[in-house]
Design a protein around this motif. Structure first.
Motif, PDB file in Angstrom:
ATOM      1  N   PHE A  51       0.516  -1.014   0.357  1.00 55.28           N
ATOM      2  CA  PHE A  51       0.210   0.026   0.140  1.00 55.28           C
ATOM      3  C   PHE A  51       0.626   1.299   0.053  1.00 55.28           C
ATOM      4  O   PHE A  51       0.518   2.302  -0.358  1.00 55.28           O
ATOM      5  CB  PHE A  51      -1.191   0.117   1.057  1.00 55.28           C
ATOM      6  N   GLU A  52       2.276   1.396  -0.012  1.00 58.58           N
ATOM      7  CA  GLU A  52       2.864   2.045   0.121  1.00 58.58           C
ATOM      8  C   GLU A  52       3.367   2.066  -1.309  1.00 58.58           C
ATOM      9  O   GLU A  52       3.417   3.469  -1.099  1.00 58.58           O
ATOM     10  CB  GLU A  52       4.625   2.334   0.880  1.00 58.58           C
ATOM     11  N   TYR A  53       3.522   1.674  -2.404  1.00 55.60           N
ATOM     12  CA  TYR A  53       3.721   1.695  -3.751  1.00 55.60           C
ATOM     13  C   TYR A  53       1.961   2.124  -4.523  1.00 55.60           C
ATOM     14  O   TYR A  53       2.074   2.569  -5.505  1.00 55.60           O
ATOM     15  CB  TYR A  53       4.306   0.865  -4.106  1.00 55.60           C
ATOM     16  N   LEU A  54       0.777   1.578  -4.026  1.00 57.91           N
ATOM     17  CA  LEU A  54       0.029   1.784  -4.726  1.00 57.91           C
ATOM     18  C   LEU A  54      -0.590   2.078  -3.087  1.00 57.91           C
ATOM     19  O   LEU A  54      -1.940   0.981  -2.805  1.00 57.91           O
ATOM     20  CB  LEU A  54      -0.385   0.189  -5.357  1.00 57.91           C
ATOM     21  N   TRP A  93       1.970  16.167  -5.214  1.00 61.67           N
ATOM     22  CA  TRP A  93       3.222  15.738  -5.239  1.00 61.67           C
ATOM     23  C   TRP A  93       3.995  16.907  -4.012  1.00 61.67           C
ATOM     24  O   TRP A  93       4.678  17.280  -3.487  1.00 61.67           O
ATOM     25  CB  TRP A  93       3.991  16.346  -6.411  1.00 61.67           C
ATOM     26  N   MET A  94       2.742  18.038  -4.020  1.00 61.87           N
ATOM     27  CA  MET A  94       3.133  18.635  -3.121  1.00 61.87           C
ATOM     28  C   MET A  94       2.497  19.063  -1.702  1.00 61.87           C
ATOM     29  O   MET A  94       3.449  18.781  -0.217  1.00 61.87           O
ATOM     30  CB  MET A  94       2.581  20.800  -3.638  1.00 61.87           C
ATOM     31  N   GLY A  95       0.878  17.904  -1.671  1.00 65.72           N
ATOM     32  CA  GLY A  95       0.586  17.333  -0.113  1.00 65.72           C
ATOM     33  C   GLY A  95       0.350  16.654   0.153  1.00 65.72           C
ATOM     34  O   GLY A  95      -0.598  16.290   0.589  1.00 65.72           O
ATOM     35  N   TYR A 134       5.572   7.957  -8.446  1.00 64.73           N
ATOM     36  CA  TYR A 134       6.048   7.560  -7.005  1.00 64.73           C
ATOM     37  C   TYR A 134       6.918   6.351  -6.572  1.00 64.73           C
ATOM     38  O   TYR A 134       8.086   6.815  -6.262  1.00 64.73           O
ATOM     39  CB  TYR A 134       4.823   8.075  -6.161  1.00 64.73           C
ATOM     40  N   ALA A 135       6.875   5.137  -7.663  1.00 67.24           N
ATOM     41  CA  ALA A 135       7.541   4.229  -7.286  1.00 67.24           C
ATOM     42  C   ALA A 135       8.759   4.403  -7.654  1.00 67.24           C
ATOM     43  O   ALA A 135       9.870   3.879  -6.755  1.00 67.24           O
ATOM     44  CB  ALA A 135       7.063   2.851  -7.551  1.00 67.24           C
ATOM     45  N   ILE A 136       8.635   4.592  -8.464  1.00 65.45           N
ATOM     46  CA  ILE A 136      10.167   5.045  -9.718  1.00 65.45           C
ATOM     47  C   ILE A 136      11.200   6.181  -8.737  1.00 65.45           C
ATOM     48  O   ILE A 136      12.252   6.163  -7.940  1.00 65.45           O
ATOM     49  CB  ILE A 136      10.134   5.606 -10.807  1.00 65.45           C
ATOM     50  N   TRP A 137      10.225   6.972  -8.041  1.00 62.13           N
ATOM     51  CA  TRP A 137      11.002   7.654  -7.642  1.00 62.13           C
ATOM     52  C   TRP A 137      11.503   7.681  -5.859  1.00 62.13           C
ATOM     53  O   TRP A 137      12.588   7.994  -5.645  1.00 62.13           O
ATOM     54  CB  TRP A 137      10.064   9.222  -6.559  1.00 62.13           C
ATOM     55  N   VAL A 138      10.364   6.577  -5.762  1.00 67.44           N
ATOM     56  CA  VAL A 138      11.398   6.207  -4.194  1.00 67.44           C
ATOM     57  C   VAL A 138      12.241   5.094  -4.346  1.00 67.44           C
ATOM     58  O   VAL A 138      12.971   4.992  -3.312  1.00 67.44           O
ATOM     59  CB  VAL A 138       9.759   4.583  -3.271  1.00 67.44           C
ATOM     60  N   ILE A 186      14.504   5.762  -6.566  1.00 67.87           N
ATOM     61  CA  ILE A 186      16.122   6.563  -6.797  1.00 67.87           C
ATOM     62  C   ILE A 186      15.949   6.554  -5.221  1.00 67.87           C
ATOM     63  O   ILE A 186      17.445   7.035  -5.288  1.00 67.87           O
ATOM     64  CB  ILE A 186      15.450   7.177  -7.866  1.00 67.87           C
ATOM     65  N   LEU A 187      14.971   7.767  -4.205  1.00 70.22           N
ATOM     66  CA  LEU A 187      15.665   7.895  -2.799  1.00 70.22           C
ATOM     67  C   LEU A 187      16.739   6.822  -1.726  1.00 70.22           C
ATOM     68  O   LEU A 187      17.429   7.252  -1.996  1.00 70.22           O
ATOM     69  CB  LEU A 187      14.378   8.102  -2.305  1.00 70.22           C
ATOM     70  N   LEU A 188      16.186   5.683  -2.025  1.00 73.15           N
ATOM     71  CA  LEU A 188      16.682   3.950  -1.716  1.00 73.15           C
ATOM     72  C   LEU A 188      17.601   3.731  -2.412  1.00 73.15           C
ATOM     73  O   LEU A 188      18.901   3.429  -1.503  1.00 73.15           O
ATOM     74  CB  LEU A 188      15.281   3.303  -1.883  1.00 73.15           C
ATOM     75  N   ALA A 189      18.122   4.556  -3.300  1.00 72.13           N
ATOM     76  CA  ALA A 189      19.648   3.946  -4.228  1.00 72.13           C
ATOM     77  C   ALA A 189      20.741   4.961  -3.482  1.00 72.13           C
ATOM     78  O   ALA A 189      21.523   5.010  -3.896  1.00 72.13           O
ATOM     79  CB  ALA A 189      19.341   4.085  -5.456  1.00 72.13           C
ATOM     80  N   LEU A 190      20.158   5.837  -3.258  1.00 73.36           N
ATOM     81  CA  LEU A 190      20.993   7.565  -2.787  1.00 73.36           C
ATOM     82  C   LEU A 190      21.053   7.373  -1.354  1.00 73.36           C
ATOM     83  O   LEU A 190      22.061   8.061  -0.862  1.00 73.36           O
ATOM     84  CB  LEU A 190      19.850   8.725  -3.600  1.00 73.36           C
ATOM     85  N   VAL A 191      20.525   7.336  -0.768  1.00 71.81           N
ATOM     86  CA  VAL A 191      20.583   6.539   0.809  1.00 71.81           C
ATOM     87  C   VAL A 191      21.586   6.252   1.522  1.00 71.81           C
ATOM     88  O   VAL A 191      22.801   6.765   2.000  1.00 71.81           O
ATOM     89  CB  VAL A 191      19.436   6.069   1.600  1.00 71.81           C
ATOM     90  N   PRO A 192      22.643   5.274   0.288  1.00 73.66           N
ATOM     91  CA  PRO A 192      24.196   5.918   1.445  1.00 73.66           C
ATOM     92  C   PRO A 192      25.037   6.653   0.689  1.00 73.66           C
ATOM     93  O   PRO A 192      26.366   6.842   1.079  1.00 73.66           O
ATOM     94  CB  PRO A 192      24.850   4.533   0.286  1.00 73.66           C
ATOM     95  N   PHE A 193      24.655   7.925  -0.048  1.00 71.78           N
ATOM     96  CA  PHE A 193      25.257   9.129  -0.689  1.00 71.78           C
ATOM     97  C   PHE A 193      24.609  10.030   0.514  1.00 71.78           C
ATOM     98  O   PHE A 193      25.414  10.957   0.099  1.00 71.78           O
ATOM     99  CB  PHE A 193      25.226   9.171  -2.048  1.00 71.78           C
ATOM    100  N   ALA A 194      23.966   9.810   1.832  1.00 67.47           N
ATOM    101  CA  ALA A 194      23.256  10.588   2.114  1.00 67.47           C
ATOM    102  C   ALA A 194      24.625  11.343   2.984  1.00 67.47           C
ATOM    103  O   ALA A 194      24.302  12.775   3.095  1.00 67.47           O
ATOM    104  CB  ALA A 194      21.856  10.409   3.453  1.00 67.47           C
ATOM    105  N   THR A 195      25.511  11.102   3.597  1.00 69.82           N
ATOM    106  CA  THR A 195      26.806  11.294   4.615  1.00 69.82           C
ATOM    107  C   THR A 195      26.975  12.087   3.579  1.00 69.82           C
ATOM    108  O   THR A 195      27.514  13.421   4.132  1.00 69.82           O
ATOM    109  CB  THR A 195      27.139  10.475   5.311  1.00 69.82           C
ATOM    110  N   LYS A 196      27.916  11.406   2.871  1.00 72.42           N
ATOM    111  CA  LYS A 196      28.436  12.655   1.596  1.00 72.42           C
ATOM    112  C   LYS A 196      27.852  13.593   1.190  1.00 72.42           C
ATOM    113  O   LYS A 196      29.122  14.708   1.299  1.00 72.42           O
ATOM    114  CB  LYS A 196      29.142  11.184   0.391  1.00 72.42           C
ATOM    115  N   PHE A 197      26.760  13.487   0.745  1.00 68.70           N
ATOM    116  CA  PHE A 197      26.104  14.686   0.338  1.00 68.70           C
ATOM    117  C   PHE A 197      25.982  15.768   1.639  1.00 68.70           C
ATOM    118  O   PHE A 197      26.152  17.549   0.835  1.00 68.70           O
ATOM    119  CB  PHE A 197      24.854  14.511  -0.344  1.00 68.70           C
ATOM    120  N   ASN A 198      25.609  15.223   2.532  1.00 65.42           N
ATOM    121  CA  ASN A 198      25.478  16.399   3.274  1.00 65.42           C
ATOM    122  C   ASN A 198      26.429  17.290   3.793  1.00 65.42           C
ATOM    123  O   ASN A 198      27.070  18.368   4.286  1.00 65.42           O
ATOM    124  CB  ASN A 198      25.039  15.454   4.663  1.00 65.42           C
TER     125      ASN A 198
END
Length: 263
Positions: free
Chosen positions: A31-34, A135-137, A167-171, A173-185
């Motif tokens: 239900f998070e994706y649909l 996508w805003m609210g 939304y599924a595609i965006w999630v 992408i976000l999950l794939a970028l989690v390991p890089f969060a510290t370096k990006f910050n």
């Protein structure tokens, strides 16, 4: 085949109640994706296409009456959980970031529509508006915009489908970028601990209280009163092709809901 109003409303409420129950009890990530509302739309569209009910004058009249009267009430009930004071606690920088992000989303949709509008129907801008609202609210905001812009349910089904796919595609992408969060910050010199501490403090303050039957009945009655009041006030407001009567109804129901959410 259903041809009268009561069985029609009954089956719609029954389907919605099953979806809400399954989503709440199962806690499935599906239900998070649909979201349940997407499933509801497509189930109803499928049943309608299969001829489970016919679009008689009674059913059409009942549908319009329920939709126009219950939408403001549902918006009010949804906003009762939104305390504007907690949102303000996020701080100026985060709020400014949110508004900039919302503005960029709206600009993106406007530019996209300007480029491809010749490929769409004349009223496709309404679908773009509802999708941008999601996508805003979130989904609730999207449904509110649908009511404000009088977007047909047939078009709304496609909006919900595209929203779920994006939304599924965006999630992912976000999950794939989690390991890089510290370096990006570290690169942008952002302190992620501030947002985490704010989120934790808001969760601690969010104490849930059980709603007894009397309170539930009171909220339902109050929501219907808000719907009536919003509709009556909208009669005295100026209207345009964009700012319609339904738009004013949604605006007033939203304002009342935000005020009530603070109490």
């Amino acid at each position: 085949m259903i041809q009268t109003a009561f069985p029609y409303i009954t089956i719609l409420l029954f389907i919605a109640s099953i979806l809400v129950y399954v989503e709440h009890k199962s806690k499935a990530k599906f239900f998070e994706y649909l979201p349940a509302i997407v499933i509801l739309y497509f189930l109803v569209m499928t049943l309608s296409s299969l001829g489970v009910w016919s679009k008689t004058q009674e059913i059409n009249h009942t549908y319009k009456a329920f939709k126009s009267n219950l939408l403001p009430a549902m918006i009010f009930l949804m906003l009762l959980q939104s305390d504007i004071r907690k949102i303000l606690k996020l701080g100026k920088k985060i709020l400014l970031t949110f508004f900039i992000a919302s503005f960029s989303i709206s600009i993106g949709f406007i530019v996209s529509f300007m480029i491809f509008h010749n490929l769409f129907e004349p009223n496709a801008w309404k679908a773009f508006g509802a999708l941008s609202g999601s996508w805003m609210g979130g989904t609730g905001n999207m449904v509110a915009i649908q009511g404000a812009l009088n977007l047909p349910d047939s078009d709304m089904g496609y909006v919900l489908l595209i929203d779920s796919i994006d939304y599924a595609i965006w999630v992912m992408i976000l999950l794939a970028l989690v390991p890089f969060a510290t370096k990006f910050n570290s690169w942008v010199k952002a302190d992620g601990s501030i947002l985490e501490s704010l989120s934790s403090s808001l969760n601690i303050e969010d104490t849930k209280r059980d709603i007894d039957f009397a309170s539930l009945f009171m909220m339902l009655g109050l929501a219907l009163v808000v719907s009536v009041v919003s509709q009556q006030i909208s009669l005295f407001m100026p209207t345009t092709d964009f700012l319609t009567k339904n738009t004013w109804i949604v605006i007033f129901a939203t304002i009342i809901g935000i005020i009530a959410g603070v109490t």
